[in-house]
Design an enzyme around this catalytic site. Sequence first.
Site, PDB file in Angstrom:
ATOM      1  N   HIS A  17       0.842  -1.206   0.000  1.00  0.00           N
ATOM      2  CA  HIS A  17       0.000   0.000   0.000  1.00  0.00           C
ATOM      3  C   HIS A  17       0.880   1.260   0.000  1.00  0.00           C
ATOM      4  CE1 HIS A  17      -2.997  -2.658   2.354  1.00  0.00           C
ATOM      5  NE2 HIS A  17      -3.548  -2.470   1.176  1.00  0.00           N
ATOM      6  N   LYS A  41     -18.503  -5.960   7.381  1.00  0.00           N
ATOM      7  CA  LYS A  41     -17.200  -6.643   7.330  1.00  0.00           C
ATOM      8  C   LYS A  41     -16.575  -6.727   8.713  1.00  0.00           C
ATOM      9  CE  LYS A  41     -14.368  -6.330   3.139  1.00  0.00           C
ATOM     10  NZ  LYS A  41     -13.410  -5.454   2.456  1.00  0.00           N
ATOM     11  N   ARG A  90      -2.053  -6.180  -8.410  1.00  0.00           N
ATOM     12  CA  ARG A  90      -0.980  -7.155  -8.172  1.00  0.00           C
ATOM     13  C   ARG A  90      -0.949  -8.259  -9.200  1.00  0.00           C
ATOM     14  NH1 ARG A  90      -3.101  -7.632  -2.147  1.00  0.00           N
ATOM     15  NH2 ARG A  90      -4.882  -6.987  -3.392  1.00  0.00           N
ATOM     16  N   SER A 128      -2.923  -7.928   2.942  1.00  0.00           N
ATOM     17  CA  SER A 128      -3.171  -7.780   4.379  1.00  0.00           C
ATOM     18  C   SER A 128      -3.632  -9.101   4.979  1.00  0.00           C
ATOM     19  CB  SER A 128      -4.233  -6.703   4.623  1.00  0.00           C
ATOM     20  OG  SER A 128      -3.803  -5.470   4.123  1.00  0.00           O
TER      21      SER A 128
HETATM   22  P1  ADP Z   1      -9.529  -4.327  -0.418  1.00  0.00           P
HETATM   23  O1  ADP Z   1     -10.082  -3.944   0.906  1.00  0.00           O
HETATM   24  O2  ADP Z   1     -10.179  -3.663  -1.595  1.00  0.00           O
HETATM   25  O3  ADP Z   1      -9.282  -5.785  -0.598  1.00  0.00           O
HETATM   26  P2  ADP Z   1      -6.967  -3.352   0.416  1.00  0.00           P
HETATM   27  O4  ADP Z   1      -7.457  -2.487   1.468  1.00  0.00           O
HETATM   28  O5  ADP Z   1      -6.121  -4.507   0.807  1.00  0.00           O
HETATM   29  O6  ADP Z   1      -8.104  -3.750  -0.569  1.00  0.00           O
HETATM   30  O7  ADP Z   1      -6.133  -2.523  -0.638  1.00  0.00           O
HETATM   31  C1  ADP Z   1      -6.527  -1.296  -1.170  1.00  0.00           C
HETATM   32  C2  ADP Z   1      -5.853  -1.126  -2.502  1.00  0.00           C
HETATM   33  O8  ADP Z   1      -4.479  -1.427  -2.374  1.00  0.00           O
HETATM   34  C3  ADP Z   1      -6.383  -2.021  -3.613  1.00  0.00           C
HETATM   35  O9  ADP Z   1      -6.359  -1.290  -4.814  1.00  0.00           O
HETATM   36  C4  ADP Z   1      -5.375  -3.136  -3.669  1.00  0.00           C
HETATM   37  O10 ADP Z   1      -5.310  -3.708  -4.961  1.00  0.00           O
HETATM   38  C5  ADP Z   1      -4.107  -2.378  -3.354  1.00  0.00           C
HETATM   39  N1  ADP Z   1      -3.066  -3.239  -2.814  1.00  0.00           N
HETATM   40  C6  ADP Z   1      -3.146  -4.093  -1.772  1.00  0.00           C
HETATM   41  N2  ADP Z   1      -1.959  -4.719  -1.582  1.00  0.00           N
HETATM   42  C7  ADP Z   1      -1.115  -4.263  -2.547  1.00  0.00           C
HETATM   43  C8  ADP Z   1       0.247  -4.551  -2.918  1.00  0.00           C
HETATM   44  N3  ADP Z   1       0.970  -5.466  -2.278  1.00  0.00           N
HETATM   45  N4  ADP Z   1       0.779  -3.878  -3.952  1.00  0.00           N
HETATM   46  C9  ADP Z   1       0.029  -2.988  -4.640  1.00  0.00           C
HETATM   47  N5  ADP Z   1      -1.246  -2.668  -4.364  1.00  0.00           N
HETATM   48  C10 ADP Z   1      -1.819  -3.309  -3.335  1.00  0.00           C
END
Ligand code: ADP
Length: 160
Positions: A17, A41, A90, A128
């Site tokens: 992130h 959630k 990703r 995450s």
């Molecule tokens: P969600 O709650 O939509 O599953 P997250 O909160 O984990 O997503 O992530 C928010 C954003 O960050 C999304 O666009 C996700 O694709 C991106 N993201 C999560 N992990 C990575 C990573 N390792 N590298 C690049 N982008 C990421």
Amino acid sequence: MITAVFPGSFDPVTYGHLNIIERASSIFDKLHVVVAVNKGKNYFFSVEDRVTMLQDLVSQWQNVQVATWDSLIIDYANKHNASVLVRGIRNITDFSYEFDLALMNRTLATKIETVFIPAEPRYFTLSSSAIKELVYFGGNISEMVPPGIESAILNKLKNG
Ligand code: ADP
């Protein structure tokens, strides 16, 4: 001036992130990192904890701010005059999901563009949910999250 929004759960924030935040903050004039609050959630960290952790980590970038939102992200964007939604990609699974979401958001708000930023290769497999599982089974996550986040996860697992 272009304001962009980077929405997500950030439960917790990872180096993946942060990499997207850093890159988006260098493209756009302002970046709002928006922590999703979805009552349906179950989150590992409370919204307050997720915001505090993010605020701490993004304070190094002058044009980045953190907010929360419990409704449609395009409503947040419209309210704050943001014209771009940033998403990190990703893999093909992310792409397929994000592409549909982008099309849906586009039908709801034609003036807001979704911009995909490809993940940094070393963070391709970082998520995450995988991190929380890894910690639970005693795996080392020091390459995946900043030290403060690692200790917060360990603390939460220990003390609830
Ligand atoms: P969600 O709650 O939509 O599953 P997250 O909160 O984990 O997503 O992530 C928010 C954003 O960050 C999304 O666009 C996700 O694709 C991106 N993201 C999560 N992990 C990575 C990573 N390792 N590298 C690049 N982008 C990421």
